[in-house]
Design an enzyme around this catalytic site. Structure first.
Site, mmCIF file in Angstrom:
data_model
loop_
_atom_site.group_PDB
_atom_site.id
_atom_site.type_symbol
_atom_site.label_atom_id
_atom_site.label_comp_id
_atom_site.label_asym_id
_atom_site.label_seq_id
_atom_site.Cartn_x
_atom_site.Cartn_y
_atom_site.Cartn_z
ATOM 1 N N ASP A 1 5.480 25.603 13.442
ATOM 2 C CA ASP A 1 5.503 25.127 12.063
ATOM 3 C C ASP A 1 6.782 24.360 11.737
ATOM 4 O OD1 ASP A 1 5.447 24.831 9.348
ATOM 5 O OD2 ASP A 1 5.154 26.938 8.883
ATOM 6 N N ASP B 242 0.911 -1.132 0.000
ATOM 7 C CA ASP B 242 0.000 0.000 0.000
ATOM 8 C C ASP B 242 0.951 1.182 0.000
ATOM 9 O OD1 ASP B 242 -1.388 2.324 0.940
ATOM 10 O OD2 ASP B 242 -3.045 0.991 1.416
ATOM 11 N N HIS B 243 1.059 1.872 -1.118
ATOM 12 C CA HIS B 243 2.194 2.800 -1.238
ATOM 13 C C HIS B 243 2.120 3.960 -0.244
ATOM 14 C CE1 HIS B 243 -0.353 5.250 -3.895
ATOM 15 N NE2 HIS B 243 0.537 6.205 -3.819
ATOM 16 N N LYS C 299 5.121 6.429 2.291
ATOM 17 C CA LYS C 299 5.285 7.892 2.261
ATOM 18 C C LYS C 299 5.955 8.373 3.544
ATOM 19 C CE LYS C 299 1.634 8.860 -0.992
ATOM 20 N NZ LYS C 299 2.069 9.653 -2.119
ATOM 21 N N HIS D 93 -5.390 3.304 1.312
ATOM 22 C CA HIS D 93 -4.442 4.357 1.696
ATOM 23 C C HIS D 93 -4.878 5.123 2.954
ATOM 24 C CE1 HIS D 93 -2.946 3.281 -2.110
ATOM 25 N NE2 HIS D 93 -3.518 4.196 -2.853
HETATM 26 C C1 BG6 Z 1 -3.693 5.183 -6.344
HETATM 27 C C2 BG6 Z 1 -5.070 5.429 -6.874
HETATM 28 O O1 BG6 Z 1 -3.689 4.030 -5.551
HETATM 29 O O2 BG6 Z 1 -3.274 6.276 -5.571
HETATM 30 C C3 BG6 Z 1 -5.096 6.706 -7.699
HETATM 31 O O3 BG6 Z 1 -5.485 4.340 -7.680
HETATM 32 C C4 BG6 Z 1 -4.536 7.851 -6.904
HETATM 33 O O4 BG6 Z 1 -6.405 7.013 -8.129
HETATM 34 C C5 BG6 Z 1 -3.194 7.485 -6.295
HETATM 35 O O5 BG6 Z 1 -4.387 8.951 -7.769
HETATM 36 C C6 BG6 Z 1 -2.693 8.555 -5.364
HETATM 37 O O6 BG6 Z 1 -1.368 8.315 -5.026
HETATM 38 P P1 BG6 Z 1 -0.400 9.530 -4.756
HETATM 39 O O7 BG6 Z 1 0.870 8.893 -4.312
HETATM 40 O O8 BG6 Z 1 -0.293 10.296 -6.036
HETATM 41 O O9 BG6 Z 1 -1.045 10.342 -3.679
#
Ligand code: BG6
Length: 489
Positions: free
Chosen positions: A400, A185-186, A190, A248
């Site tokens: 900040d 789950d990318h 982050k 996400h």
């Molecule tokens: C993806 C979705 O998993 O995540 C996209 O399928 C979305 O619709 C993207 O734009 C968002 O990722 P990031 O890293 O650009 O926020």
């Protein structure tokens, strides 16, 4: 850790994910010297291409150094690119027949023989979900290295609801062990999402105030300024909730709300994530607000996209309230807001604290802790101070920590770089465990079935203009859960 003798096979090498994310991330790691010295990359897909054509695609999305970079930087980049291409090759083959995978194995064995040592194979599946299972089976049957380390990296969509996900997981697990499997789950890669655990458990004041006694409500917001142009057909099958909320934003929520893990090991962290997710009730219909964008100011509406089925009621915006039934969070609503074609690009966590007890100051704004995930990583706390000068009046201001200012020299890694490196190291902390996936689906499946029209008529989303803040009802929705907008930045 994988040291030397490693081959990465990118399946779906001619597709969008590979081009936009996987190869640039592999290159970033390669350029920075994080990958094994004798790494080799094989692209595999159905499209027939020469190695040269493949290299063109492979590096097409890699960002060149900026124009004002030094000649030295530019030439080092070029050298790295050439080297990257020289360790990459391509094989075309089908996804559903042994012969393709056998050709892949021959190539793997040839490379491994030249290199010597044990073969380590990392299979990165940048593939559409329809072929996940068949490819995972084909790889296990034909390409599994008996002596070395084998790893498989996969990415959503992991099914469309609890049952279809379970079916897919069962099929994959019959071939690949949990230890060998890395589910991306990318968002977990982050920088600011990775920072949440440190912020919470490395700062006494923050941890001790992270609960229902101090916090009124939390918002996790995902806004994109563009619509689904070009991928409407794909998107329509899933909708915004499956696209970003169930994965996400829920992953972000789980690191924000989990209890302190026993240790920083992958299993201890994921045990706590699962525990908090299990305390979340399935989302109720009355806790949802759905939207779909319509054309505005020259930008096309969702339904104007030819690839979108006529009359689709697929939501491109959703606001959802989640409730965590445990003593820490009881009564604190967690609002997820996610939308395409909105007024800005922004992903943030906004924790809004309760009001100061009234009586001595008038109109003091609520404290808010904002963790801005993107763009421009930042953490800031809205707090009140005395207006400087001879009067005693509160003025809302900010503590900040904007990364660009405070850590101007630091290079923030791309999410995929961080995750691919973790997969190489065998660290599962930032990958999704099978039971985590199951609880995540259980929270969303009932409303998804309702939205899919499986329980009677599907709800009709509210329209909002392309480029706006979302459906009109959005402010009423968030204030229903206690959010005070007066001090939103
Ligand atoms: C993806 C979705 O998993 O995540 C996209 O399928 C979305 O619709 C993207 O734009 C968002 O990722 P990031 O890293 O650009 O926020």
């Amino acid at each position: 850790e994988l040291k030397g003798e490693t081959t990465v096979v990118v399946l779906g090498a001619s597709g969008d994910l590979a081009k936009k994310k996987t190869f640039p991330a592999l290159f970033g790691l390669f350029e920075q010297g994080h990958l094994p010295d004798d790494l080799h990359i094989i692209g595999y897909a159905r499209t027939k291409m020469s190695d040269d054509e493949f290299h063109e695609r492979q590096v097409g999305h890699i960002k060149p150094p900026s124009d004002d970079a030094s000649e030295e930087t530019k030439s080092a980049h070029k050298k790295a690119l050439d080297k990257f291409k020289s360790v990459s090759s391509y094989i075309a083959g089908p996804y559903d027949k042994d012969e393709g995978f056998q050709a892949l194995t021959e190539e793997l064995e040839k490379l491994e023989k030249e290199r010597g040592g044990k073969p380590n194979r990392v299979f990165y599946m940048a593939l559409p979900p329809s072929v996940f299972t068949v490819v995972a089976e084909g790889l296990k049957k034909n390409c599994y290295a008996k002596e070395g380390i084998n790893r498989i990296i996969i990415e959503k969509p992991f099914g469309k609801d609890t049952d279809s996900c379970a079916e897919m997981m069962t099929a994959l697990k019959s071939q690949w062990t949990e230890e060998e499997t890395f589910r991306i789950d990318h968002y977990l890669g982050k920088e600011m999402v990775k920072n949440v655990l440190l912020l919470r458990f490395g700062n006494v004041w923050l941890e001790s105030s992270s609960n229902k006694n101090f916090i009124s409500n939390v918002q996790i917001t995902f806004k994109e300024p563009f619509g689904t142009e070009g991928r409407g057909g794909y998107f329509d099958e899933f909708g915004i909730i499956r696209d970003v909320c169930q994965n996400h934003l829920l992953q972000t929520l789980s690191v924000l709300t989990m209890e302190r893990p026993v240790s920083f090991s992958a299993e201890d962290i994921r045990d706590e994530k699962v525990k908090v997710l299990r305390c979340i009730s399935p989302i109720a219909r009355e806790d949802t607000l759905l939207g779909q964008y319509v054309g505005a100011e020259g930008k096309p509406g969702y339904l104007e996209d030819d690839t979108v089925p006529k009359g689709s009621v697929c939501p491109t915006f959703a606001a959802l309230a989640l409730h965590i039934n445990n003593p820490r969070w009881e009564g604190v609503p967690f609002i997820m807001k996610a939308g395409k074609a909105l007024n800005e690009a922004k992903v943030e966590i906004r924790v809004q604290y309760k009001d100061v007890t009234p009586g001595i100051f008038e109109d003091v704004a609520r404290n808010e802790l904002v963790i801005r995930i993107q763009p421009s990583e930042a953490i800031y706390m809205k707090f009140n101070t005395k207006t400087p000068g001879l009067i005693t009046r509160a003025i809302p201001t900010e503590l900040d920590l904007t990364y660009k200012q405070r850590f101007s020299e630091a290079k923030i890694p791309e999410a995929y770089e961080a995750l691919i490196l973790d997969a190489f190291k065998g660290d599962h902390s930032n990958f999704v465990r099978d039971d985590e996936l199951d609880v995540a689906w259980k929270i969303f499946t009932p409303i998804l079935h309702w939205i899919d029209g499986k329980q009677g008529e599907a709800p009709k989303p509210e329209s909002y203009p392309y480029g706006s803040r979302g459906p009109e009802g959005i402010d009423a929705f968030t204030s229903k859960y206690g959010f005070k907008r007066s001090n939103e930045g």
